[in-house]
Motif scaffolding. Structure first.
Motif, PDB file in Angstrom:
ATOM      1  N   TYR A  92       0.845  -1.187   0.000  1.00  0.00           N
ATOM      2  CA  TYR A  92       0.000   0.000   0.000  1.00  0.00           C
ATOM      3  C   TYR A  92       0.884   1.241   0.000  1.00  0.00           C
ATOM      4  CZ  TYR A  92      -3.474  -3.347   1.643  1.00  0.00           C
ATOM      5  OH  TYR A  92      -4.307  -4.422   1.766  1.00  0.00           O
ATOM      6  N   THR A  97      -4.899   5.180   5.488  1.00  0.00           N
ATOM      7  CA  THR A  97      -5.703   4.614   6.569  1.00  0.00           C
ATOM      8  C   THR A  97      -6.110   3.177   6.244  1.00  0.00           C
ATOM      9  OG1 THR A  97      -7.774   5.357   5.592  1.00  0.00           O
ATOM     10  CG2 THR A  97      -6.646   6.906   7.067  1.00  0.00           C
ATOM     11  N   SER A  98      -6.594   2.486   7.249  1.00  0.00           N
ATOM     12  CA  SER A  98      -7.050   1.111   7.034  1.00  0.00           C
ATOM     13  C   SER A  98      -8.274   1.086   6.109  1.00  0.00           C
ATOM     14  CB  SER A  98      -7.360   0.432   8.367  1.00  0.00           C
ATOM     15  OG  SER A  98      -8.391   1.111   9.033  1.00  0.00           O
ATOM     16  N   LYS A 101      -6.978   1.236   2.626  1.00  0.00           N
ATOM     17  CA  LYS A 101      -6.414  -0.064   2.266  1.00  0.00           C
ATOM     18  C   LYS A 101      -7.529  -1.023   1.842  1.00  0.00           C
ATOM     19  CE  LYS A 101      -2.357   0.233   5.244  1.00  0.00           C
ATOM     20  NZ  LYS A 101      -1.660  -0.315   6.415  1.00  0.00           N
ATOM     21  N   LYS A 102      -8.614  -0.997   2.584  1.00  0.00           N
ATOM     22  CA  LYS A 102      -9.747  -1.858   2.263  1.00  0.00           C
ATOM     23  C   LYS A 102     -10.334  -1.491   0.892  1.00  0.00           C
ATOM     24  CE  LYS A 102     -14.158  -3.354   4.167  1.00  0.00           C
ATOM     25  NZ  LYS A 102     -15.112  -3.210   5.273  1.00  0.00           N
TER      26      LYS A 102
END
Length: 137
Positions: A92, A97-98, A101-102
């Motif tokens: 990534y 942020t997560s 990423k998702k």
């Protein structure tokens, strides 16, 4: 093409002028009984001058429509860069942020990388080649 309503005469004249600019054109008549939606819209619009119809503006482009929507990338990287890197290396970009990423993982399901050529998979259209602004131009 003939018209019974003289209010639509400017549109008919404009249509006849533009028809010559197309390789193929097809008109389909929709009977009034099957055109209730258009009739209801027309009855809702009240113009102060009943014989006036606002002009219909039609512009012809000299280039393909998909070329008109390409914008240069501000950072010099193509719009699909993060997805391509994820598919190549499973990495990534730094500092995201997560949730981002998702999103990249989810979007990567619709893309396909064949060596250096990047494609987007669409059910109806198949594989579409992804290009940056320079390639599109």
């Amino acid at each position: 093409m003939d018209t019974k309503n003289e209010k639509t005469l400017p549109y008919v004249n404009l249509e006849q002028r533009f028809c010559n600019k197309f390789r193929k054109i097809e008109f389909r008549h929709t009977p009034r009984a099957r055109n209730e939606f258009a009739d209801s819209l027309a009855s809702m619009i009240q113009h102060p001058e009943s014989s006036h119809i606002n002009p219909l503006r039609i512009s012809l482009k000299e280039e393909h429509a998909h070329c008109c929507h390409m914008e240069a990338e501000p950072d010099g990287k193509p719009w699909y860069n993060n997805i391509k890197i994820y598919l190549e290396r499973r990495e990534y970009p730094e500092g995201i942020t997560s949730g981002s990423k998702k999103t990249i993982r989810r979007m990567a399901n619709c893309f396909f990388l064949n060596k250096e050529v990047f494609y987007k998979w669409m059910l109806i259209l198949g594989l579409l080649r992804c290009v940056n602004a320079g390639e599109a131009t």
